[in-house]
Design an enzyme around this catalytic site. Structure first.
Site, PDB file in Angstrom:
ATOM      1  N   GLU A  27      -5.589  -8.551   0.387  1.00  0.00           N
ATOM      2  CA  GLU A  27      -6.439  -8.284   1.337  1.00  0.00           C
ATOM      3  C   GLU A  27      -7.794  -7.874   1.145  1.00  0.00           C
ATOM      4  OE1 GLU A  27      -4.861  -5.143   4.255  1.00  0.00           O
ATOM      5  OE2 GLU A  27      -2.785  -5.484   3.804  1.00  0.00           O
TER       6      GLU A  27
ATOM      7  N   GLU B 254       0.672  -1.153   0.260  1.00  0.00           N
ATOM      8  CA  GLU B 254      -0.184  -0.228  -0.039  1.00  0.00           C
ATOM      9  C   GLU B 254       0.814   1.327   0.032  1.00  0.00           C
ATOM     10  OE1 GLU B 254      -4.010  -1.820   2.020  1.00  0.00           O
ATOM     11  OE2 GLU B 254      -2.864  -0.366   3.159  1.00  0.00           O
TER      12      GLU B 254
END
Length: 443
Positions: free
Chosen positions: A349, A166
């Site tokens: 995720e 991320e």
């Protein structure tokens, strides 16, 4: 009920991150990270909590991996802690840190579970932040030095590599909004961080290709592909701007498309690109990891720094306040599939936060989470049939853990953790995954 249908070779995994689960903050030669420092800042983390103990996986990894095997998972995505491997950020390697991660990989392999290692999931050594962290170009060379150590010491055991988790959160939450470590609020610092994270990724992949290792390597993004709040032209432009600022500044250079002109020319953001940087960033990768939780509507807002802002949603929300929009995942997978030219994709995720309790029967009945998972997995199943090259799914998270600035107030796990006793209790969602992986998943 319609059966959730997935290919026989679909990779079913679950995921955690080092600072969120390991604990042992002052053991095994580990130094301090920016999150240790940030957690001590008054008001930065809910309840003044930290990851110093977390889920104590440093001491309990065998118990956790045995439970993963019992549930049928085929891969475990965990992250390597830079402060545990090279405590000063550069220089001397800590043999205790290497031994710990080798032990995790070996234990996974004992059960036939693949080791998916994320090299960087936010726990930057504080010593490097003291020199400017991701805002300074030196960090890219420090990162590739660290990555090379990971490849050399763990490459014989790791089955799948993720360079960075991320980049959006690293750059914008850490250096623009200041709600994540290191807690800086400076737009230009964030833009520098954007480029240096991209460059660090490229340098790491370039170094990896020279090792002769064959395990696939990629990056995990949390792409923002928002929808316009209205059909007005300015709101459609706002959605395009949001996608450019939050996602295209990462995915485009990684795919060899350079930085989007909407950012560099129309918004006039100064990205510190030097000769050769874009070629370095655009190293060939084997897959893209996607972290998806929600989708937001956005509208033009001249008062905001980037001229757009999120608007309220009508959908139900998770305990994080995030709207539940499974259709947003479909829109995102189609877009990334097209932009990447059909590169293999993984959901690295996906999960749902709710207040979970162990009931009198000793169980955790998290039906809302199961509903969320079914809806999103149905999207995954449908998109595979549509031709999107989605090859795996990692549930976030394996267990309740330290949820960054939210401390221990939010529970994403499919396994409940009692933070006082460290007792693990599989939730109903864990048994849902057990059935799904065994081929009995109902949509």
């Amino acid at each position: 009920m319609q059966k959730l249908d997935f290919p026989a070779d679909f990779l079913w995994g679950t995921a955690t991150a080092s600072y969120q689960v390991e604990g042992a903050g002052h053991e095994g030669g580990r130094s301090e990270s920016i999150w240790d420092t940030f957690a001590r800042k008054p008001g930065a983390v809910y309840g003044g909590e930290s990851g110093e103990i977390a889920c104590d996986q440093y001491h309990r990894y065998k118990e956790d991996i045995a439970l993963m095997a019992e549930l049928g998972f085929k891969s475990y995505r965990f992250s390597l802690a830079w402060p545990r491997i090279i405590p000063e950020g550069t220089g001397k390697v800590n043999p205790q840190g290497i031994a710990y991660y080798r032990a995790i990989c070996e234990e996974l392999h004992k059960y036939g579970i693949k080791a998916c290692a994320t090299i960087y999931h936010w726990d930057l050594p504080q010593s490097l932040q003291d020199k400017g962290g991701w805002t300074e170009r030196f960090i890219t060379e420090a990162f590739v030095e660290y990555a090379k150590v990971c490849f050399a010491e763990l490459g014989d055991l790791v089955d799948q590599w993720i360079t960075i988790n991320e980049p959006y959160c690293i750059a914008y939450l850490g250096y623009h909004l200041g709600v994540h470590a290191p807690g800086i609020q400076d737009i230009q610092a964030a833009i520098k961080a954007v480029h240096h994270v991209n460059l660090a990724h490229g340098l790491a992949v370039k170094a990896y290709r020279k090792t002769g290792l064959k395990a696939p390597i990629g990056i995990t993004l949390n792409p923002s592909t928002p929808r316009p709040a209205t059909a007005r032209r300015e709101d459609k432009k706002a959605a395009e701007t949001a996608r450019a600022v939050e996602t295209e500044v990462f995915i485009y250079p990684i795919l060899g498309k350079g930085y989007p002109e909407l950012v560099t020319k129309k918004l006039g953001l100064v990205i510190p690109v030097k000769d050769g940087d874009l070629e370095t960033i655009a190293q060939k990768i084997d897959f893209i990891g996607i972290n998806y939780y929600a989708e937001y509507p956005v509208a033009f807002d001249k008062k905001e720094p980037f001229k757009y802002g999120a608007k309220p949603s009508w959908q139900d929300t998770s305990d994080m306040g995030w709207p539940l929009v499974p259709e947003g995942l479909a829109r995102q997978l189609r877009w990334i599939g097209a932009v990447s030219g059909g590169l293999p994709l993984y959901i690295t995720e996906n999960g749902y936060a709710r207040q979970d309790y162990v009931e009198k029967d000793g169980r955790v009945h998290d039906r809302e989470r199961i509903k969320y998972l079914k809806q999103h997995l149905k999207v995954c199943s449908d998109l595979i049939k549509e031709g999107v090259k989605l090859q795996g799914y990692f549930a976030w998270s394996f267990m309740d853990n330290f949820e960054w600035a939210w401390g221990y107030s939010k529970r994403f796990g499919i396994v409940h953790v009692d933070y006082i006793t460290q007792k693990r209790t599989p939730k109903d969602s864990a048994y849902f995954f057990r059935d799904l992986i065994a081929g009995y998943g109902e949509g």
